[in-house]
Design an enzyme around this catalytic site. Sequence first.
Site, mmCIF file in Angstrom:
data_model
loop_
_atom_site.group_PDB
_atom_site.id
_atom_site.type_symbol
_atom_site.label_atom_id
_atom_site.label_comp_id
_atom_site.label_asym_id
_atom_site.label_seq_id
_atom_site.Cartn_x
_atom_site.Cartn_y
_atom_site.Cartn_z
ATOM 1 N N LYS A 1 42.873 49.154 31.136
ATOM 2 C CA LYS A 1 44.216 49.256 31.740
ATOM 3 C C LYS A 1 45.154 48.368 30.955
ATOM 4 O O LYS A 1 44.849 47.198 30.728
ATOM 5 C CB LYS A 1 44.178 48.780 33.199
ATOM 6 C CG LYS A 1 43.491 49.738 34.122
ATOM 7 C CD LYS A 1 43.544 49.255 35.555
ATOM 8 C CE LYS A 1 42.452 48.241 35.833
ATOM 9 N NZ LYS A 1 42.293 47.875 37.237
ATOM 10 N N GLY B 1 42.582 51.674 45.081
ATOM 11 C CA GLY B 1 43.525 51.989 43.990
ATOM 12 C C GLY B 1 42.839 52.091 42.629
ATOM 13 O O GLY B 1 43.076 53.047 41.870
HETATM 14 C C1 R5P Z 1 38.012 43.706 40.508
HETATM 15 O O1 R5P Z 1 37.783 42.982 39.542
HETATM 16 C C2 R5P Z 1 36.902 44.323 41.314
HETATM 17 O O2 R5P Z 1 35.736 44.482 40.549
HETATM 18 C C3 R5P Z 1 37.337 45.667 41.884
HETATM 19 O O3 R5P Z 1 37.613 46.543 40.809
HETATM 20 C C4 R5P Z 1 38.571 45.524 42.751
HETATM 21 O O4 R5P Z 1 38.385 44.507 43.693
HETATM 22 C C5 R5P Z 1 38.871 46.838 43.451
HETATM 23 O O5 R5P Z 1 40.017 46.675 44.220
HETATM 24 P P1 R5P Z 1 40.872 47.920 44.730
HETATM 25 O O6 R5P Z 1 39.933 48.884 45.371
HETATM 26 O O7 R5P Z 1 41.846 47.287 45.692
HETATM 27 O O8 R5P Z 1 41.564 48.518 43.546
#
Ligand code: R5P
Length: 317
Positions: free
Chosen positions: A197, A230
């Site tokens: 990203k 997300g």
């Molecule tokens: C971030 O580093 C974690 O590994 C997850 O990718 C993150 O916590 C996912 O969050 P969300 O579902 O709110 O995008």
Amino acid sequence: MSGKNGSVKLVAGNSNPALARDIADWLRMPLTKASVRRFADMEIFVEIQENVRGSDVFIIQSTSFPTNDHLMELLIITDALRRASARRITAVIPYFGYARQDRKAGPRTPISAKLVANLITHAGADRVMTLDLHAGQIQGFFDIPTDNLYASPVMVRDIKDRFDLSKVAVVSPDVGGVVRARGLAKRINAPLAIIDKRRERAGESEVMNVIGDVEGYTCILIDDIVDSGGTLVNAADALLANGAKDVYAYITHGVLSGGACARINASKLKELVITDSIQPTDAVCNAANIRTLSIASLIADAIGRTASEESVSSLFD
Ligand code: R5P
């Protein structure tokens, strides 16, 4: 059941009673009678209703939503057991909340994961057992033995049952998750892709670059946490835009806050598979494209091995 350190006892907090019961069933032993309740002002009161003097006690408690209440329950149960002369106390924390706050993300911010580790240790835990920590280094926040288990054997079994592995690519939804995704890809002998990203300039929206070939593949996203959903939904869109045939996700901890279930239901993800490290809510149970795998037998095995002083790491060979 009796281990090398006296009789073994399992005590459950209120965060995930279904998982605690399943673990007890796997170990063919009852949960220790205990009452964990609230006073009128919501203070927590704990009463262990059996003798635990000299016992090897395992407390099963995820510090999931409501995180602070469940953390406080864990601390107070630990204190009650210590004062009741338990010989050894292991905090079994299938989902370790606050793990994402594992470094100073900016000036004058806390490292809350370290604070939580200190609280658990000072309350009287002798060991910690947890699952798919957000960052393995969090083990070093504890100065007591800490076993970080992996849900991957449970996931790999399910993936092997369901997919033609010659057409599967494993995908990490961000650069931070590459080690975890690569480990799973290796176990099923599948290629690995990574989503990178990037925000080229401040104020511009994030661009999702897919590194690796996903064209025509069934993509399986691997991550530790799904919270708002997300990350997953955007990753699924990016993979399909890059020619993926379809997209599934295997994520250990289904935090699934707010409208996450609805977001995932409305997304292009074929299916999200989570574990029961966090007790599934009604919204999770009713979501058409979310399925839960149980980690009860894995945790029961690890508890059994810890009690009898056998290797825990060999569970993952
Ligand atoms: C971030 O580093 C974690 O590994 C997850 O990718 C993150 O916590 C996912 O969050 P969300 O579902 O709110 O995008």
